[in-house]
Design an enzyme around this catalytic site. Structure first.
Site, PDB file in Angstrom:
ATOM      1  N   SER A 254       0.850  -1.187   0.000  1.00  0.00           N
ATOM      2  CA  SER A 254       0.000   0.000   0.000  1.00  0.00           C
ATOM      3  C   SER A 254       0.888   1.241   0.000  1.00  0.00           C
ATOM      4  O   SER A 254       2.114   1.139   0.065  1.00  0.00           O
ATOM      5  CB  SER A 254      -0.902   0.013   1.227  1.00  0.00           C
ATOM      6  OG  SER A 254      -0.132   0.335   2.368  1.00  0.00           O
ATOM      7  N   LYS A 255       0.250   2.386  -0.031  1.00  0.00           N
ATOM      8  CA  LYS A 255       0.953   3.671  -0.047  1.00  0.00           C
ATOM      9  C   LYS A 255       2.018   3.769   1.042  1.00  0.00           C
ATOM     10  O   LYS A 255       3.040   4.423   0.866  1.00  0.00           O
ATOM     11  CB  LYS A 255      -0.059   4.814   0.166  1.00  0.00           C
ATOM     12  CG  LYS A 255      -0.806   5.192  -1.089  1.00  0.00           C
ATOM     13  CD  LYS A 255      -0.488   6.641  -1.471  1.00  0.00           C
ATOM     14  CE  LYS A 255      -0.796   6.964  -2.904  1.00  0.00           C
ATOM     15  NZ  LYS A 255       0.188   6.411  -3.839  1.00  0.00           N
TER      16      LYS A 255
END
Ligand code: GLU
Length: 484
Positions: A254-255
Site C-alpha cells: 500500500s501507499k
C-alpha cells in the site's frame, strides 16, 4: 484467433494504476498475446461517486506507458462497445428483470436502516449478520405491484441456503464455499445501478470472456459470481486468482510502502521494459532463475501454469536493478531520444530532438555502461543544456579553490587557439600548459572537469569539451560560474 481466448482487465477508475492492477493487466495481456487471443479493457465505473475521468485517463496512460495495447476497449472500440459499465445500464437492468421473472432474484423493499436492524437481530441470535431474505417471501404478484407503484427497492439475488459452491481456479485448484454463509446479496442498487458482483458477471458473459485473471482479493466474491453464472444460464469462464503483492514488512502493498503507482515509477525514470519485466516476476517465473526478459521474450515464455499462489514481496531495489539492465541494452540513439524526453520533462528548454540527435547520441555514447537510468544520465548530461552547470559544492571546494581559477583562465587563453576543436588537441594543449606551469596534468584536469560539468566525475573530459564546443567550454573556464 487460437482457442478464441478472451481475457480482460477491468479496473475501477477510482485512483492511479498501481502495481497490483498493472500486474493483473500485464498477465492478461501476456496470456492473450501468447495464445493469439484478445485482450479487452473494460472500465468498471458504476461507483459514480468514486470514479473519475482523470483516473480513467491515468490508467490508460499508465497501461500504454508500460507497453500494453488492447484489442477492444476505450479509444479502440470493438464489437461489444460500450466498454464503460456506466453506459451499459440497460443490459444489467434487462438481465436483472429476467432473473426476477425466473425467480432467481427478487425486489427487496427494506430500507437501509431496516436491513441494519435485521443484521443486528441476526447477530444477537448468534448467527452471521446476514440479511434474512424476508422480501424473498413476498408473493411475486404483490412484489411486482409494489415495484410498479414506484416503491423504492433494490434487487437481491436468491442465494441458496445449503450446499457448497465450487470454484476451479487455474492457480489454486478446487475451492469450496459454504452457501449458508452467503446472504441474498444486492444485484441492483436503489439508484438502478448494478453492484460490482452483478455487472462483472453480466459483462464477462456478454463480452465472451473465457478466462478471468484477477487479483486474489476477489476470491471471496467468486462464489457469488459462480452462483450468478449458474442462475443466469451463462457458461462459466476459467478463473485464475493472482497471488497477493506484499510490502517489505509482509503486509499487503500500500501507499505506506512508498511509491506504488505506475506513474510514480515513470517519474523516477524506471524504464517501461524494466517495469514490465519486474511485474512479470511478481508471481510468475519461467524456471525459478531467469530474471531478465524483454517484452517479446515474456510473451514467448509466459504461461498461467507457472504462476504461483504464494504472495510475492515488492522490492523497489530489484525493480531499479532490472530497469538498469534494460537501460544498458538500449542503443545510443534510443538513449538520446529518452534523455531528450527526460530532460524536457524536467523543464529544460532543449532544441528539438532531431536538431541535436547526433550530438546527443555521441554524448550518450561517452557515458558508457555505468549509467543505468534517466536520472543518472540527466545528472551527467544536464549541464550540456544549461546556461551554466549546476555546481556540486563539494567538488567546487575540492578542486576550484586557490590558484585554480587563474590557471583555468590561462588554459582558456591557450584553448582559444585550438583548431580543429578535437579531444586529442584539447588534451595536448592542456598538458602543454600544465608543463609550462610546472604542475601535474591532473592538477589542471580536475579543475577543468568541475568547471565544465559541475561534477568531479564525468565521461572523458576532453570528449566532453569537444562536444560542448570551444566557445562554451572557454566561457565556463573564465566565467567563474561556480562562485555564485
Ligand atoms: N473492477 C474490479 C477492481 O478494480 C476488478 C474486477 C475483476 O477483475 O473481476 O478491482
Amino acid at each position: 484467433m487460437s482457442d478464441g481466448i478472451r481475457v480482460r482487465f477491468a479496473p475501477s477508475p477510482t485512483g492511479h494504476l498501481h502495481v497490483g492492477g498493472a500486474r493483473t493487466a500485464l498477465y492478461n495481456w501476456l496470456y492473450a498475446r501468447k495464445t493469439g487471443g484478445a485482450f479487452i479493457l473494460r472500465i468498471e465505473d458504476t461507483d459514480a461517486a468514486r470514479s473519475s475521468e482523470e483516473s480513467v485517463r491515468g490508467i490508460l496512460e499508465g497501461l500504454r506507458w508500460l507497453g500494453l495495447d488492447w484489442d477492444e476497449g476505450p479509444d479502440v472500440g470493438g464489437p461489444h462497445a460500450p466498454y464503460f459499465q456506466s453506459e451499459r445500464r440497460e443490459l444489467y437492468q434487462a438481465e436483472a428483470a429476467r432473473l426476477v421473472a425466473e425467480g432467481g432474484a427478487y425486489p427487496c423493499f427494506c430500507a437501509p436502516e431496516a436491513v441494519e436492524a435485521i443484521r443486528e437481530a441476526e447477530r444477537a441470535a448468534g448467527r452471521d449478520p446476514n440479511y434474512d431474505g424476508r422480501c424473498g417471501r413476498i408473493p411475486p404478484g404483490e412484489a411486482a405491484r409494489r415495484v410498479a407503484a414506484g416503491e423504492p427497492h433494490v434487487i437481491r439475488f436468491r442465494s441458496p441456503d445449503e450446499g457448497e459452491t465450487l470454484l476451479f481456479d487455474v492457480i489454486r485448484g478446487k475451492m469450496a464455499f459454504r452457501n449458508e454463509l452467503l446472504e441474498d446479496f444486492v444485484l441492483v442498487k436503489g439508484d438502478g445501478l448494478p453492484t460490482y458482483n452483478f455487472a462483472v458477471v453480466v459483462d464477462d458473459d456478454a463480452m465472451g470472456i473465457t478466462h478471468v485473471i484477477r487479483g486474489d482479493d476477489h476470491i471471496s466474491n467468486s462464489p457469488r459470481h459462480v452462483l450468478l453464472y449458474q442462475a443466469l444460464g451463462y457458461k462459466l469462464p476459467k478463473f485464475a486468482h493472482l497471488p497477493m503483492i506484499l510490502g517489505a514488512d509482509k503486509t499487503r502493498l500500500s501507499k505506506r510502502h512508498g511509491a506504488t503507482s505506475v506513474q510514480e515509477f515513470e517519474k523516477q525514470g524506471i524504464l517501461p521494459a524494466g517495469m514490465m519485466n519486474y511485474l512479470a516476476l511478481l508471481g510468475w517465473s519461467l524456471d525459478g532463475k531467469t530474471e531478465l526478459f524483454t517484452p517479446r521474450k515474456l510473451v514467448e515464455a509466459f504461461s498461467l501454469k507457472r504462476v504461483g499462489s504464494n504472495p510475492s514481496v515488492f522490492d523497489p531495489d530489484k525493480l531499479a536493478w532490472l530497469s538498469g539492465e534494460h537501460f544498458t541494452r538500449l542503443s545510443d540513439d534510443e538513449k538520446a531520444a529518452g534523455i531528450h524526453a527526460f530532460l524536457t520533462g524536467q523543464g529544460l528548454a532543449l532544441p528539438p530532438l532531431d536538431a541535436i540527435r547526433p550530438r546527443l547520441a555521441a554524448l550518450v555514447g561517452l557515458m558508457g555502461k555505468r549509467i543505468k537510468s534517466w536520472p543518472e544520465a540527466a545528472e551527467r548530461l544536464g549541464h550540456f543544456f544549461r546556461e551554466r552547470p549546476d555546481y556540486d559544492p563539494e567538488a567546487v571546494a575540492e578542486h576550484l579553490g586557490g590558484e585554480a581559477a587563474g590557471r583555468l583562465a590561462d588554459l582558456a587563453g591557450r584553448l582559444a587557439g585550438v583548431a580543429p576543436w578535437e579531444a586529442g588537441a584539447i588534451e595536448a594543449a592542456l598538458r602543454e600548459r600544465a608543463e609550462a606551469m610546472g604542475i601535474e596534468a591532473a592538477a589542471l584536469i580536475h579543475p577543468l572537469r568541475v568547471a565544465v560539468t559541475g561534477r568531479s566525475v564525468s565521461p572523458d573530459i576532453f570528449s566532453v569539451c569537444e562536444l560542448l564546443g570551444s566557445d562554451l567550454t572557454r566561457a565556463r573556464l573564465t566565467g567563474r560560474g561556480w562562485e555564485g
